[in-house]
Design a protein around this motif. Structure first.
Motif, mmCIF file in Angstrom:
data_model
loop_
_atom_site.group_PDB
_atom_site.id
_atom_site.type_symbol
_atom_site.label_atom_id
_atom_site.label_comp_id
_atom_site.label_asym_id
_atom_site.label_seq_id
_atom_site.Cartn_x
_atom_site.Cartn_y
_atom_site.Cartn_z
ATOM 1 N N ILE A 19 -6.802 1.441 22.903
ATOM 2 C CA ILE A 19 -6.468 2.623 23.721
ATOM 3 C C ILE A 19 -5.400 2.946 23.106
ATOM 4 N N SER A 20 -5.120 4.916 22.715
ATOM 5 C CA SER A 20 -4.110 4.464 21.603
ATOM 6 C C SER A 20 -3.538 6.156 22.737
ATOM 7 N N ASN A 21 -2.241 6.735 22.387
ATOM 8 C CA ASN A 21 -1.916 6.855 23.289
ATOM 9 C C ASN A 21 -1.964 7.433 24.987
ATOM 10 N N ILE A 22 -1.225 6.432 25.273
ATOM 11 C CA ILE A 22 -1.666 6.057 26.787
ATOM 12 C C ILE A 22 -0.514 5.458 26.621
ATOM 13 N N GLU A 69 4.670 1.914 -4.747
ATOM 14 C CA GLU A 69 5.779 1.325 -4.524
ATOM 15 C C GLU A 69 6.322 0.946 -3.516
ATOM 16 N N HIS A 70 6.343 1.845 -1.914
ATOM 17 C CA HIS A 70 6.234 1.458 -0.681
ATOM 18 C C HIS A 70 5.082 0.828 0.105
ATOM 19 N N MET A 71 4.856 0.983 -0.413
ATOM 20 C CA MET A 71 2.910 -0.077 -0.744
ATOM 21 C C MET A 71 3.932 -1.867 -0.521
ATOM 22 N N ILE A 114 1.024 1.916 8.623
ATOM 23 C CA ILE A 114 1.715 2.723 7.345
ATOM 24 C C ILE A 114 0.064 3.744 6.574
ATOM 25 N N GLY A 115 1.011 4.487 6.810
ATOM 26 C CA GLY A 115 -0.229 5.410 6.163
ATOM 27 C C GLY A 115 0.388 6.005 4.811
ATOM 28 N N SER A 116 1.611 5.457 3.783
ATOM 29 C CA SER A 116 2.276 5.609 2.868
ATOM 30 C C SER A 116 0.996 5.778 1.406
ATOM 31 N N SER A 117 1.424 6.998 0.797
ATOM 32 C CA SER A 117 0.924 6.973 -0.511
ATOM 33 C C SER A 117 1.116 6.609 -1.638
ATOM 34 N N SER A 118 2.236 6.436 -1.321
ATOM 35 C CA SER A 118 2.921 5.320 -2.782
ATOM 36 C C SER A 118 2.898 3.898 -3.128
ATOM 37 N N TYR A 156 -3.665 -0.512 7.436
ATOM 38 C CA TYR A 156 -2.867 0.771 6.811
ATOM 39 C C TYR A 156 -3.710 1.862 7.350
ATOM 40 N N GLY A 157 -3.085 2.890 7.517
ATOM 41 C CA GLY A 157 -3.336 4.179 7.848
ATOM 42 C C GLY A 157 -3.797 5.432 7.159
ATOM 43 N N THR A 158 -5.148 5.621 7.910
ATOM 44 C CA THR A 158 -5.892 6.884 6.457
ATOM 45 C C THR A 158 -5.832 8.339 7.086
ATOM 46 N N GLN A 213 6.438 -2.606 -0.370
ATOM 47 C CA GLN A 213 7.909 -3.348 -0.677
ATOM 48 C C GLN A 213 7.509 -3.720 0.703
ATOM 49 N N ASP A 214 6.659 -2.867 1.086
ATOM 50 C CA ASP A 214 6.708 -3.261 3.087
ATOM 51 C C ASP A 214 5.772 -4.337 2.607
ATOM 52 N N LEU A 215 4.168 -4.451 2.074
ATOM 53 C CA LEU A 215 3.973 -5.638 2.018
ATOM 54 C C LEU A 215 4.437 -7.535 1.712
ATOM 55 N N VAL A 273 -3.091 -1.462 21.924
ATOM 56 C CA VAL A 273 -3.084 -0.658 22.479
ATOM 57 C C VAL A 273 -1.846 0.018 21.526
ATOM 58 N N GLN A 274 -2.251 1.655 21.093
ATOM 59 C CA GLN A 274 -1.942 2.316 19.823
ATOM 60 C C GLN A 274 -0.874 3.291 20.435
ATOM 61 N N ASN A 275 0.410 3.191 19.628
ATOM 62 C CA ASN A 275 0.920 5.094 20.735
ATOM 63 C C ASN A 275 1.860 4.726 20.000
ATOM 64 N N VAL A 320 -7.039 -1.880 7.744
ATOM 65 C CA VAL A 320 -7.195 -0.672 7.872
ATOM 66 C C VAL A 320 -8.107 0.364 9.190
ATOM 67 N N ASP A 321 -7.124 1.549 9.204
ATOM 68 C CA ASP A 321 -7.131 1.801 10.629
ATOM 69 C C ASP A 321 -8.144 3.615 10.402
ATOM 70 N N THR A 322 -8.066 4.002 10.756
ATOM 71 C CA THR A 322 -9.362 4.949 10.856
ATOM 72 C C THR A 322 -9.641 5.872 11.988
ATOM 73 N N PHE A 346 2.700 3.983 15.316
ATOM 74 C CA PHE A 346 3.146 4.964 14.022
ATOM 75 C C PHE A 346 3.885 5.563 14.267
ATOM 76 N N TRP A 347 4.415 6.421 13.350
ATOM 77 C CA TRP A 347 5.531 7.232 13.688
ATOM 78 C C TRP A 347 6.761 6.531 13.780
ATOM 79 N N THR A 348 5.942 5.604 12.956
ATOM 80 C CA THR A 348 7.644 4.080 12.609
ATOM 81 C C THR A 348 8.731 5.088 12.055
HETATM 82 N N1 LIG Z 1 -3.443 7.027 17.672
HETATM 83 C C1 LIG Z 1 -2.966 8.216 16.831
HETATM 84 O O1 LIG Z 1 -2.820 9.483 17.130
HETATM 85 C C2 LIG Z 1 -2.195 8.956 15.275
HETATM 86 C C3 LIG Z 1 -1.272 9.467 15.064
HETATM 87 C C4 LIG Z 1 -0.450 9.948 14.538
HETATM 88 C C5 LIG Z 1 -1.087 7.994 13.017
HETATM 89 N N2 LIG Z 1 -1.662 7.726 13.614
HETATM 90 C C6 LIG Z 1 -1.911 5.987 12.854
HETATM 91 O O2 LIG Z 1 -1.600 5.511 11.795
HETATM 92 C C7 LIG Z 1 -1.048 6.151 10.720
HETATM 93 C C8 LIG Z 1 0.535 6.135 9.831
HETATM 94 O O3 LIG Z 1 0.672 7.183 11.053
HETATM 95 P P1 LIG Z 1 2.645 7.976 10.703
HETATM 96 O O4 LIG Z 1 2.148 8.895 11.515
HETATM 97 O O5 LIG Z 1 2.856 6.661 11.037
HETATM 98 O O6 LIG Z 1 2.965 7.752 9.814
HETATM 99 P P2 LIG Z 1 2.406 7.496 8.057
HETATM 100 O O7 LIG Z 1 1.299 8.665 7.444
HETATM 101 O O8 LIG Z 1 3.152 5.786 8.391
HETATM 102 O O9 LIG Z 1 4.079 8.532 7.184
HETATM 103 C C9 LIG Z 1 5.093 6.975 6.893
HETATM 104 C C10 LIG Z 1 5.335 8.520 6.174
HETATM 105 O O10 LIG Z 1 7.060 7.869 5.727
HETATM 106 C C11 LIG Z 1 7.369 7.767 4.293
HETATM 107 N N3 LIG Z 1 7.813 6.543 3.525
HETATM 108 C C12 LIG Z 1 9.354 6.054 3.404
HETATM 109 N N4 LIG Z 1 9.248 5.262 3.120
HETATM 110 C C13 LIG Z 1 8.148 4.634 3.153
HETATM 111 C C14 LIG Z 1 7.977 2.936 3.222
HETATM 112 N N5 LIG Z 1 8.909 2.258 2.604
HETATM 113 N N6 LIG Z 1 7.142 2.463 3.716
HETATM 114 C C15 LIG Z 1 5.703 3.269 4.203
HETATM 115 N N7 LIG Z 1 6.138 4.738 4.416
HETATM 116 C C16 LIG Z 1 7.080 5.086 3.836
HETATM 117 C C17 LIG Z 1 5.666 7.876 3.293
HETATM 118 O O11 LIG Z 1 6.168 8.525 2.201
HETATM 119 P P3 LIG Z 1 5.070 7.829 1.465
HETATM 120 O O12 LIG Z 1 3.894 8.371 1.599
HETATM 121 O O13 LIG Z 1 6.035 8.081 0.084
HETATM 122 O O14 LIG Z 1 5.267 6.603 0.962
HETATM 123 C C18 LIG Z 1 5.536 8.744 4.934
HETATM 124 O O15 LIG Z 1 5.788 10.644 4.460
HETATM 125 C C19 LIG Z 1 -1.880 6.944 10.641
HETATM 126 O O16 LIG Z 1 -2.514 7.059 9.013
HETATM 127 C C20 LIG Z 1 -2.680 6.850 11.152
HETATM 128 O O17 LIG Z 1 -3.933 5.977 11.002
HETATM 129 C C21 LIG Z 1 -2.603 7.694 14.630
#
Ligand SMILES: NC(=O)c1ccc[n+]([C@@H]2O[C@H](COP(=O)([O-])OP(=O)(O)OC[C@H]3O[C@@H](n4cnc5c(N)ncnc54)[C@H](OP(=O)(O)O)[C@@H]3O)[C@@H](O)[C@H]2O)c1
Length: 288
Positions: free
Chosen positions: A162-165, A262-264, A256-260, A26-28, A266-268, A185-187, A50-52, A213-215
């Motif tokens: 390490i991230s962003n490498i 339902e998405h949480m 996964i940083g979902s705020s929903s 879970y991304g925060t 489904q994903d799990l 590695v987190q990218n 949990v990632d923060t 991330f940004w998946t």
């Molecule tokens: N190392 C770094 O530099 C870096 C940079 C960016 C992020 N991160 C980490 O990665 C985490 C994830 O960030 P992210 O940029 O990948 O995006 P994200 O915060 O996970 O956002 C995903 C987006 O997709 C939507 N979504 C639609 N269907 C979904 C589903 N089935 N499951 C999950 N989400 C769904 C979500 O909406 P809903 O909320 O409505 O589900 C949300 O708006 C961050 O919280 C952070 O921990 C790290």
């Protein structure tokens, strides 16, 4: 490469350092004052990672600690949660709100950031400490890494990352110089970097686990592809869930940083189905 823990389900993987990690973390980021309640929601939904980051500009780390404390207070065991934070170098911090002494040397900044994270998260040990990005100069990256290694050797953190490498040569340098090699590695996972194909090959060789991330957010076209939709229909899942399942089958840990809720949920639930090898090959081809 990581292996599934003995006797456990497919939702977890063991790093080269022997740390059990969930394949969905879970991304925060960007949750501000909703952080505590969303972390609580994610843990109740079943997230066990949990990632923060100690980076007030994008993460409310004390809120993560608050959410965790609620569940720990209800009996969730600390050892059942993989907790990872980051040390963010000065260029990544808001100059008005740096969580350590900006004038201190890099090693002291790392130690101060680590202490702040322990306070924020209300724990006495971290499972993962990630360098948020390499510095412009390799020597500075190494100085931060040395301080992180000391924290690891002293038992304050179980593994490093390490991230962003995005350059393989820079990761190779770090691996060559490190006393404690990166375990993760987190990218950003997207087309612009060729989905880090070369870097991931190096990670595989070295037993480094890759976290994406940004998946979803950077892969609209892929998720809209007819074959992803068909696979979704086959398994009665959304293309997003199919994509997460595919990635976990490649041993990629998805943030996964979902705020929903339902998405949480489904994903799990993606571990209830499995793509065939041929289907994975087809999705891999879409990444080329
Ligand atoms: N190392 C770094 O530099 C870096 C940079 C960016 C992020 N991160 C980490 O990665 C985490 C994830 O960030 P992210 O940029 O990948 O995006 P994200 O915060 O996970 O956002 C995903 C987006 O997709 C939507 N979504 C639609 N269907 C979904 C589903 N089935 N499951 C999950 N989400 C769904 C979500 O909406 P809903 O909320 O409505 O589900 C949300 O708006 C961050 O919280 C952070 O921990 C790290």
């Amino acid at each position: 490469m990581g292996v599934a823990p003995q006797g456990a389900d497919e939702s977890r993987i063991v790093s080269a350092r022997g740390v059990v990690m969930p394949r969905l973390v879970y991304g925060t980021a960007w949750k501000k004052e909703r952080t505590a309640s969303l972390v609580e929601l994610a843990l109740r939904a079943g997230f066990r990672g949990v990632d923060t980051a100690c980076q007030p500009k994008h993460y409310h780390e004390p809120g993560v600690g608050e959410g965790l404390a609620v569940l720990f207070g209800e009996g969730l065991s600390r050892s059942d949660v993989y907790l990872q934070t980051k040390f963010t170098p000065l260029p990544g911090q808001d100059p008005e709100n740096v969580p350590y002494d900006a004038a201190a040397d890099i090693g002291r900044q790392v130690r101060q950031s680590f202490e702040a994270s322990l306070r924020n998260l209300r724990v006495d040990r971290l499972d993962g400490l990630v360098l948020h990005s390499p510095y412009a100069e390799d020597k500075d990256t190494l100085e931060a890494w040395r301080a992180m290694e000391s924290l690891c050797e002293q038992g304050g953190v179980r593994q490093l990352g390490i991230s962003n490498i995005y350059e393989r040569s820079r990761l190779e340098y770090l691996c060559r110089e490190a006393r404690i090699a990166p375990a993760v590695v987190q990218n950003r996972f997207y087309a612009k970097t060729g989905y880090d194909r070369e870097l991931r090959a190096f990670c595989r060789e070295r037993g480094i686990l890759y976290q994406s991330f940004w998946t979803l957010t950077a892969n609209d076209q892929l998720l809209a592809h007819a074959r992803m939709k068909e696979l979704g229909e086959t398994y009665e899942r959304s293309p997003a869930e199919v994509f997460f399942r595919f990635l976990t089958q490649q041993d990629i840990i998805c943030l996964i940083g979902s705020s929903s809720r339902e998405h949480m949920r489904q994903d799990l639930a993606i571990f209830d189905f499995r793509l065939s090898e041929a289907e994975c090959e087809e999705v891999s081809a879409l990444l080329r």
